[in-house]
Write a protein that holds these residues in place. Sequence first.
Motif, PDB file in Angstrom:
ATOM      1  N   LEU A 199       0.828  -1.210   0.000  1.00  0.00           N
ATOM      2  CA  LEU A 199       0.000   0.000   0.000  1.00  0.00           C
ATOM      3  C   LEU A 199       0.860   1.257   0.000  1.00  0.00           C
ATOM      4  CD1 LEU A 199      -3.004  -0.604   2.469  1.00  0.00           C
ATOM      5  CD2 LEU A 199      -3.060  -0.447  -0.026  1.00  0.00           C
ATOM      6  N   THR A 200       1.971   1.229   0.730  1.00  0.00           N
ATOM      7  CA  THR A 200       2.827   2.413   0.796  1.00  0.00           C
ATOM      8  C   THR A 200       3.465   2.721  -0.554  1.00  0.00           C
ATOM      9  OG1 THR A 200       4.838   1.180   1.430  1.00  0.00           O
ATOM     10  CG2 THR A 200       3.381   1.882   3.204  1.00  0.00           C
ATOM     11  N   LEU A 201       3.620   1.719  -1.395  1.00  0.00           N
ATOM     12  CA  LEU A 201       4.275   1.918  -2.685  1.00  0.00           C
ATOM     13  C   LEU A 201       3.366   2.631  -3.694  1.00  0.00           C
ATOM     14  CD1 LEU A 201       6.034  -1.553  -3.119  1.00  0.00           C
ATOM     15  CD2 LEU A 201       6.937   0.540  -2.079  1.00  0.00           C
ATOM     16  N   LYS A 202       2.068   2.533  -3.488  1.00  0.00           N
ATOM     17  CA  LYS A 202       1.144   3.127  -4.466  1.00  0.00           C
ATOM     18  C   LYS A 202       0.123   4.056  -3.818  1.00  0.00           C
ATOM     19  CE  LYS A 202      -1.654  -1.111  -4.312  1.00  0.00           C
ATOM     20  NZ  LYS A 202      -2.366  -2.134  -5.104  1.00  0.00           N
ATOM     21  N   ILE A 203       0.445   4.528  -2.615  1.00  0.00           N
ATOM     22  CA  ILE A 203      -0.529   5.322  -1.871  1.00  0.00           C
ATOM     23  C   ILE A 203      -0.818   6.661  -2.561  1.00  0.00           C
ATOM     24  CG2 ILE A 203       1.164   6.483  -0.396  1.00  0.00           C
ATOM     25  CD1 ILE A 203      -2.288   5.173   0.646  1.00  0.00           C
ATOM     26  N   ARG A 204       0.159   7.258  -3.208  1.00  0.00           N
ATOM     27  CA  ARG A 204      -0.042   8.575  -3.830  1.00  0.00           C
ATOM     28  C   ARG A 204      -1.150   8.533  -4.877  1.00  0.00           C
ATOM     29  NH1 ARG A 204       3.028  13.327  -4.635  1.00  0.00           N
ATOM     30  NH2 ARG A 204       2.487  14.426  -6.547  1.00  0.00           N
ATOM     31  N   GLY A 205      -1.095   7.554  -5.774  1.00  0.00           N
ATOM     32  CA  GLY A 205      -2.110   7.466  -6.816  1.00  0.00           C
ATOM     33  C   GLY A 205      -3.417   6.891  -6.312  1.00  0.00           C
ATOM     34  N   ASP A 206      -3.352   5.884  -5.444  1.00  0.00           N
ATOM     35  CA  ASP A 206      -4.575   5.235  -4.965  1.00  0.00           C
ATOM     36  C   ASP A 206      -5.405   6.121  -4.058  1.00  0.00           C
ATOM     37  OD1 ASP A 206      -3.839   3.061  -6.389  1.00  0.00           O
ATOM     38  OD2 ASP A 206      -3.360   1.764  -4.676  1.00  0.00           O
ATOM     39  N   PHE A 207      -4.754   7.065  -3.376  1.00  0.00           N
ATOM     40  CA  PHE A 207      -5.482   7.915  -2.442  1.00  0.00           C
ATOM     41  C   PHE A 207      -6.280   9.002  -3.152  1.00  0.00           C
ATOM     42  CE2 PHE A 207      -6.238  10.726   1.149  1.00  0.00           C
ATOM     43  CZ  PHE A 207      -6.358   9.846   2.206  1.00  0.00           C
ATOM     44  N   ALA A 208      -5.917   9.313  -4.396  1.00  0.00           N
ATOM     45  CA  ALA A 208      -6.575  10.410  -5.130  1.00  0.00           C
ATOM     46  C   ALA A 208      -8.087  10.230  -5.247  1.00  0.00           C
ATOM     47  CB  ALA A 208      -5.940  10.566  -6.505  1.00  0.00           C
ATOM     48  N   PRO A 209      -8.593   9.072  -5.717  1.00  0.00           N
ATOM     49  CA  PRO A 209     -10.048   8.926  -5.820  1.00  0.00           C
ATOM     50  C   PRO A 209     -10.746   8.930  -4.468  1.00  0.00           C
ATOM     51  CG  PRO A 209      -8.946   6.851  -6.337  1.00  0.00           C
ATOM     52  CD  PRO A 209      -7.890   7.903  -6.284  1.00  0.00           C
ATOM     53  N   ARG A 210     -10.072   8.453  -3.431  1.00  0.00           N
ATOM     54  CA  ARG A 210     -10.662   8.483  -2.084  1.00  0.00           C
ATOM     55  C   ARG A 210     -10.793   9.929  -1.608  1.00  0.00           C
ATOM     56  NH1 ARG A 210      -6.193   4.598   0.542  1.00  0.00           N
ATOM     57  NH2 ARG A 210      -5.912   3.262  -1.291  1.00  0.00           N
ATOM     58  N   ALA A 260      -5.105  32.338  -4.189  1.00  0.00           N
ATOM     59  CA  ALA A 260      -4.404  31.818  -3.009  1.00  0.00           C
ATOM     60  C   ALA A 260      -4.128  30.323  -3.159  1.00  0.00           C
ATOM     61  CB  ALA A 260      -5.231  32.082  -1.753  1.00  0.00           C
ATOM     62  N   ALA A 261      -5.109  29.605  -3.704  1.00  0.00           N
ATOM     63  CA  ALA A 261      -4.960  28.151  -3.863  1.00  0.00           C
ATOM     64  C   ALA A 261      -3.902  27.809  -4.901  1.00  0.00           C
ATOM     65  CB  ALA A 261      -6.305  27.539  -4.258  1.00  0.00           C
ATOM     66  N   ALA A 262      -3.770  28.646  -5.912  1.00  0.00           N
ATOM     67  CA  ALA A 262      -2.831  28.359  -6.999  1.00  0.00           C
ATOM     68  C   ALA A 262      -1.385  28.327  -6.522  1.00  0.00           C
ATOM     69  CB  ALA A 262      -2.999  29.391  -8.114  1.00  0.00           C
ATOM     70  N   VAL A 263      -1.073  29.077  -5.472  1.00  0.00           N
ATOM     71  CA  VAL A 263       0.310  29.118  -4.993  1.00  0.00           C
ATOM     72  C   VAL A 263       0.566  28.099  -3.876  1.00  0.00           C
ATOM     73  CG1 VAL A 263       0.568  31.533  -5.617  1.00  0.00           C
ATOM     74  CG2 VAL A 263      -0.219  30.941  -3.325  1.00  0.00           C
ATOM     75  N   MET A 264      -0.491  27.376  -3.495  1.00  0.00           N
ATOM     76  CA  MET A 264      -0.354  26.346  -2.466  1.00  0.00           C
ATOM     77  C   MET A 264      -0.031  25.001  -3.114  1.00  0.00           C
ATOM     78  SD  MET A 264      -0.922  27.750   0.556  1.00  0.00           S
ATOM     79  CE  MET A 264      -1.471  26.428   1.639  1.00  0.00           C
ATOM     80  N   ARG A 265       0.650  24.159  -2.410  1.00  0.00           N
ATOM     81  CA  ARG A 265       0.934  22.808  -2.913  1.00  0.00           C
ATOM     82  C   ARG A 265      -0.328  21.958  -2.869  1.00  0.00           C
ATOM     83  NH1 ARG A 265       4.117  20.019   2.259  1.00  0.00           N
ATOM     84  NH2 ARG A 265       2.545  20.582   3.825  1.00  0.00           N
ATOM     85  N   GLY A 266      -0.349  20.895  -3.659  1.00  0.00           N
ATOM     86  CA  GLY A 266      -1.437  19.935  -3.570  1.00  0.00           C
ATOM     87  C   GLY A 266      -1.273  19.059  -2.335  1.00  0.00           C
ATOM     88  N   CYS A 267      -2.329  18.368  -1.960  1.00  0.00           N
ATOM     89  CA  CYS A 267      -2.293  17.552  -0.741  1.00  0.00           C
ATOM     90  C   CYS A 267      -1.618  16.203  -0.934  1.00  0.00           C
ATOM     91  CB  CYS A 267      -3.727  17.326  -0.235  1.00  0.00           C
ATOM     92  SG  CYS A 267      -4.553  18.826   0.358  1.00  0.00           S
ATOM     93  N   ALA A 268      -1.311  15.842  -2.179  1.00  0.00           N
ATOM     94  CA  ALA A 268      -0.758  14.511  -2.444  1.00  0.00           C
ATOM     95  C   ALA A 268       0.529  14.264  -1.657  1.00  0.00           C
ATOM     96  CB  ALA A 268      -0.499  14.338  -3.935  1.00  0.00           C
ATOM     97  N   ALA A 269       1.462  15.205  -1.709  1.00  0.00           N
ATOM     98  CA  ALA A 269       2.763  14.999  -1.063  1.00  0.00           C
ATOM     99  C   ALA A 269       2.660  14.879   0.461  1.00  0.00           C
ATOM    100  CB  ALA A 269       3.727  16.119  -1.454  1.00  0.00           C
ATOM    101  N   PRO A 270       2.007  15.834   1.156  1.00  0.00           N
ATOM    102  CA  PRO A 270       1.952  15.710   2.621  1.00  0.00           C
ATOM    103  C   PRO A 270       1.114  14.524   3.102  1.00  0.00           C
ATOM    104  CG  PRO A 270       0.613  17.563   1.875  1.00  0.00           C
ATOM    105  CD  PRO A 270       1.418  17.111   0.702  1.00  0.00           C
ATOM    106  N   ILE A 271       0.034  14.216   2.389  1.00  0.00           N
ATOM    107  CA  ILE A 271      -0.784  13.067   2.788  1.00  0.00           C
ATOM    108  C   ILE A 271      -0.013  11.770   2.560  1.00  0.00           C
ATOM    109  CG2 ILE A 271      -2.824  11.708   2.171  1.00  0.00           C
ATOM    110  CD1 ILE A 271      -4.388  14.257   1.878  1.00  0.00           C
ATOM    111  N   THR A 272       0.712  11.687   1.452  1.00  0.00           N
ATOM    112  CA  THR A 272       1.515  10.496   1.176  1.00  0.00           C
ATOM    113  C   THR A 272       2.591  10.315   2.241  1.00  0.00           C
ATOM    114  OG1 THR A 272       1.145  10.680  -1.215  1.00  0.00           O
ATOM    115  CG2 THR A 272       3.030   9.373  -0.492  1.00  0.00           C
ATOM    116  N   ALA A 273       3.234  11.399   2.638  1.00  0.00           N
ATOM    117  CA  ALA A 273       4.263  11.323   3.682  1.00  0.00           C
ATOM    118  C   ALA A 273       3.657  10.844   4.998  1.00  0.00           C
ATOM    119  CB  ALA A 273       4.925  12.686   3.864  1.00  0.00           C
ATOM    120  N   PHE A 274       2.499  11.401   5.351  1.00  0.00           N
ATOM    121  CA  PHE A 274       1.807  10.985   6.575  1.00  0.00           C
ATOM    122  C   PHE A 274       1.416   9.512   6.506  1.00  0.00           C
ATOM    123  CE2 PHE A 274      -2.469  10.141   8.305  1.00  0.00           C
ATOM    124  CZ  PHE A 274      -2.211  10.281   9.661  1.00  0.00           C
TER     125      PHE A 274
END
Length: 215
Positions: A99-110, A150-164
């Motif tokens: 799960l950790t190997l593919k969490i970035r892509g798999d978490f997107a639809p959730r 404001a949102a355009a200059v913010m990062r997406g949630c993929a990286a921090p959620i994947t790290a968590f």
Amino acid sequence: MVSDGLFLLMGVFILAFSVIVGNIRDEEPSNGRQAARNLLYKEFPLSAGIVNAVFIFATFLVTLPGLATSSRKWIKLAGYLVVVCAIFTMILGLYLWILTLKIRGDFAPRFAAQTDVVRSLMQTEFSCCGYFNSSSPAFVTDATCSSKAAAAVMRGCAAPITAFANVFLDNIFTALFGIVGFDVVFLMATACLLKDRKERERFRHIDEKNGYGRI
């Protein structure tokens, strides 16, 4: 045997974890970390964890007549069952590791399937907008992402959620691999007990042959 008690304790741990997680994973989250954690929990093989715990309890029960008597058959059977339990637990650990190997892509639809409230909780917690970026999927307007600019200059949630998620899952599958380690220790203790009983049985046959065991 101490190893027998530790083996039972590992089964209790797996069962308790599976039952508790099954009860809390559908709770309404109060913060972003809880929301992300609950989404991860929904991917856990909890039913398999309960079955694994049942196998461990059954194996423990098999050891009792073996410890209470001098029979080697029960101990041998317990040894085979311990191997099954260890393999079962290892598979669960490997499943979570994968799960950790593919969490970035798999978490997107959730993430995209959640309500605006839940997505806002995660955006606030992880200081991000949208998932891959502010428009994929579209961000939820809140204090963190107050406007498109404001949102355009913010990062997406993929990286921090994947790290968590990686740290969270790492701790759990490492614990499962640790349980496999206890299984190996228990198996070694079982092998030593079998060897000891075999030696005692051999000496008993020698004594009987020499007449020492006769009345």
